[in-house]
Design a protein around this motif. Structure first.
Motif, short mmCIF file in Angstrom:
data_model
loop_
_atom_site.label_atom_id
_atom_site.label_comp_id
_atom_site.label_asym_id
_atom_site.label_seq_id
_atom_site.Cartn_x
_atom_site.Cartn_y
_atom_site.Cartn_z
N ARG A 153 -14.70 8.41 8.98
CA ARG A 153 -14.85 7.04 8.46
C ARG A 153 -16.30 6.68 8.15
N TYR A 191 0.85 -1.19 0.00
CA TYR A 191 0.00 0.00 0.00
C TYR A 191 0.89 1.24 0.00
N VAL A 249 0.49 4.38 -0.62
CA VAL A 249 0.08 5.70 -0.14
C VAL A 249 0.69 5.98 1.24
N ILE A 260 -13.01 3.22 -11.23
CA ILE A 260 -12.89 4.33 -10.29
C ILE A 260 -13.26 5.59 -11.08
N1 DCS Z 1 -11.77 4.61 -3.15
C1 DCS Z 1 -10.90 5.46 -3.70
C2 DCS Z 1 -10.77 5.53 -5.16
C3 DCS Z 1 -10.11 6.26 -2.85
O1 DCS Z 1 -9.25 7.09 -3.41
C4 DCS Z 1 -10.27 6.16 -1.46
C5 DCS Z 1 -9.39 6.95 -0.53
C6 DCS Z 1 -11.20 5.26 -0.95
C7 DCS Z 1 -11.94 4.49 -1.83
C8 DCS Z 1 -11.44 5.06 0.50
O2 DCS Z 1 -11.90 6.14 1.17
P1 DCS Z 1 -12.58 6.04 2.60
O3 DCS Z 1 -12.35 4.68 3.14
O4 DCS Z 1 -11.95 7.11 3.41
O5 DCS Z 1 -14.03 6.28 2.35
N2 DCS Z 1 -8.23 7.50 -1.11
C9 DCS Z 1 -6.96 7.52 -0.45
C10 DCS Z 1 -5.91 8.14 -1.26
O6 DCS Z 1 -5.56 7.77 -2.34
N3 DCS Z 1 -5.43 9.14 -0.63
O7 DCS Z 1 -6.08 9.34 0.54
C11 DCS Z 1 -6.95 8.28 0.81
#
Ligand code: DCS
Length: 481
Positions: free
Chosen positions: A300, A20, A22, A217
């Protein structure tokens, strides 16, 4: 003595396989440098409040009152909170049995699920059934629940865009499935070609993989593109022909920075298509309070909505959700507020609109500043961020930089991003963390730093990049691609 279960060598291999980026090497190095006193600009995570975005007032007032219900009995409450926030807090508390301190139903509070269904109905023009909406702790948990339900073993494949948000690759690895990549085309503004999709599936099948689901996405992370209605229709038809479940990650649906391609949900396009496909294609759509102009990542809150999933499967997914008892209840209230914000005529309406518009309009300007900034740099090309909250420039690394990275035992884009971090404090994520074509390098940054800081950040990036290119470009032979 044989290793203990939590000794590294005997851990579940799937866990070790999951990556992961990020919060990977770059993030860890940035945290170290910060501890040493260096000023770090954390643009590695889409976490708006961490970069100074202020919370919207109305939802925080409502949740504050739900958290502290004794304030509702205070004769002075009306001096501190507007009447519509007070009414809304009472409304949400009436959905609960025991306030925010009590577990809710494992699918979430029925009243909030109804508000989500009403929102979807208004958005798409087709009614939605609250029984098919589950509230979750962020969209991430929902995505994991669904992938867990779909993946039976290594032979099961999930089509995932490349570049992708690594929740997908990581979760597929954790659940022991196989990621089947399909490539987004950078020169076509990160568009998706259905002919390539067919090839990816054929390729996976030739290796004995049963492709069971496809992820989109929209808008894209890290790529920022918005899918057109025609493209969505093609994708839906493709999934129908190939018998795939479509997982529609739509967490950035509020984050749109151009007018040509507004957000359209996969569900609306499916319903518009009518006929057997609209009654048969299995679709699960995800949303979140973390993104949009809310940016309430720390709360969350999320939901998923299921379309054409048979009741017995819904029951099984409910059972699994119930193993974790209940999603966070305060987060559910945020979700209720997000899908049912103040309306014209409400006391808080004007302020709510002013705050929301301010954030979105600034994001739109920041998207432009970043894209233009990157495109003005040597050996950097960048598609415009049509939506979401990231910029994903391609960095054309000179061969000598790639060699230097090899010597340093780093992937070339990791090498570049580390140098950028050390020189400027800008903490990004290397493109390899999202997947990219062989020999092509990117970085991802968010567009979230404060607007007034943007010119300085872009100038500092440009200076670093110029010096980097100067150092590694071979002036005798290397030419720009
Ligand atoms: N899906 C996508 C495409 C996302 O970018 C993210 C979070 C999530 C789901 C999940 O978000 P939550 O669980 O907070 O609702 N994106 C991450 C990112 O790429 N940078 O910060 C968080």
């Amino acid at each position: 003595m044989s290793p203990k279960a939590l000794d590294y060598e005997s851990l579940n291999e799937n866990l070790k396989k999951a990556q992961y980026a990020v919060r990977g090497e770059l993030y860890l190095r940035a945290s170290e440098l910060q501890k040493e006193g260096k000023k770090i600009i954390f643009t590695n995570v889409g976490n708006p409040h961490a970069l100074g975005q202020k919370p919207l007032t109305f939802p925080r007032q409502v949740v504050a009152l739900c958290q502290a219900p004794f304030l509702l009995d205070d004769p002075n409450v009306g001096l501190l909170f507007p009447a519509d926030a007070i009414a809304r807090a009472k409304h949400y508390l009436s959905y609960t049995s025991g306030g925010l301190g009590a577990y809710s139903d494992s699918r979430g509070l029925p009243g909030v699920r109804k508000e989500v269904a009403d929102f979807i109905g208004r958005r798409d023009g087709y009614p939605s059934d609250p029984e098919l909406i589950f509230l979750t702790d962020g969209a991430s948990k929902g995505v994991m629940q669904l992938l867990n339900a779909i993946i039976r073993g290594e032979g099961d494949g999930v089509l995932v865009p490349v570049p992708q948000y690594p929740l997908y690759s990581a979760a597929i690895a954790l659940f022991g499935g196989s990621l089947v990549p399909y490539y987004l085309e950078e020169t076509a503004n990160w568009g998706l070609d259905v002919a390539d999709l067919r090839q990816s599936v054929a390729h996976a099948r030739a290796k004995g993989i049963t492709v069971r689901a496809m992820v989109i996405i929209n808008p894209g992370n890290p790529t920022g593109q918005c899918l057109s209605e025609a493209n969505l229709r093609e994708i839906l038809r493709f999934c129908y022909q190939e018998n795939l479940v479509l997982l529609g990650d739509e967490v950035y649906q509020q984050n749109i920075y151009q007018d040509e391609r507004p957000f359209i949900s996969a569900r609306k396009v499916l319903m518009d298509m009518g006929g057997p496909i609209s009654r048969e294609l299995q679709l699960v759509s995800f949303h979140s309070v973390s993104k949009g102009y809310w940016g309430e990542c720390g709360q969350r809150g999320g939901y998923f909505e299921m379309t054409n999933i048979p009741p017995r499967s819904v029951e099984e997914i409910y059972k699994v959700a119930s193993i974790s008892l209940s999603p966070n209840v305060p987060a559910q209230i945020f979700m209720g507020l997000m899908v049912n914000p103040p309306k014209p005529g409400d006391i808080s309406y004007d302020q709510f609109v002013r705050e929301s518009k301010g954030i979105l309009e600034s994001l739109r300007r920041r998207a432009r500043i970043m894209t233009d900034g990157f495109n003005s740099c040597r050996n950097v090309v960048c598609n415009f961020t049509e939506g979401a909250m990231y910029s994903f420039p391609q960095i054309r690394l000179p061969p000598r930089a790639i060699e230097a990275a090899k010597k340093a035992r780093k992937v070339a884009d990791v090498f570049y991003c580390l140098k950028l971090l050390e020189a400027t404090g800008i903490s990004t994520v290397p493109g390899s963390g999202f997947g990219q074509k062989e020999g092509v390098f990117h970085l991802r940054t968010t567009i979230l730093p404060a607007e007034e800081d943007m010119p300085e950040i872009m100038a500092s990036f440009k200076k670093f990049n110029d010096e980097f290119m100067e150092q590694y470009e071979d002036h005798r032979g290397y030419s720009r691609m």
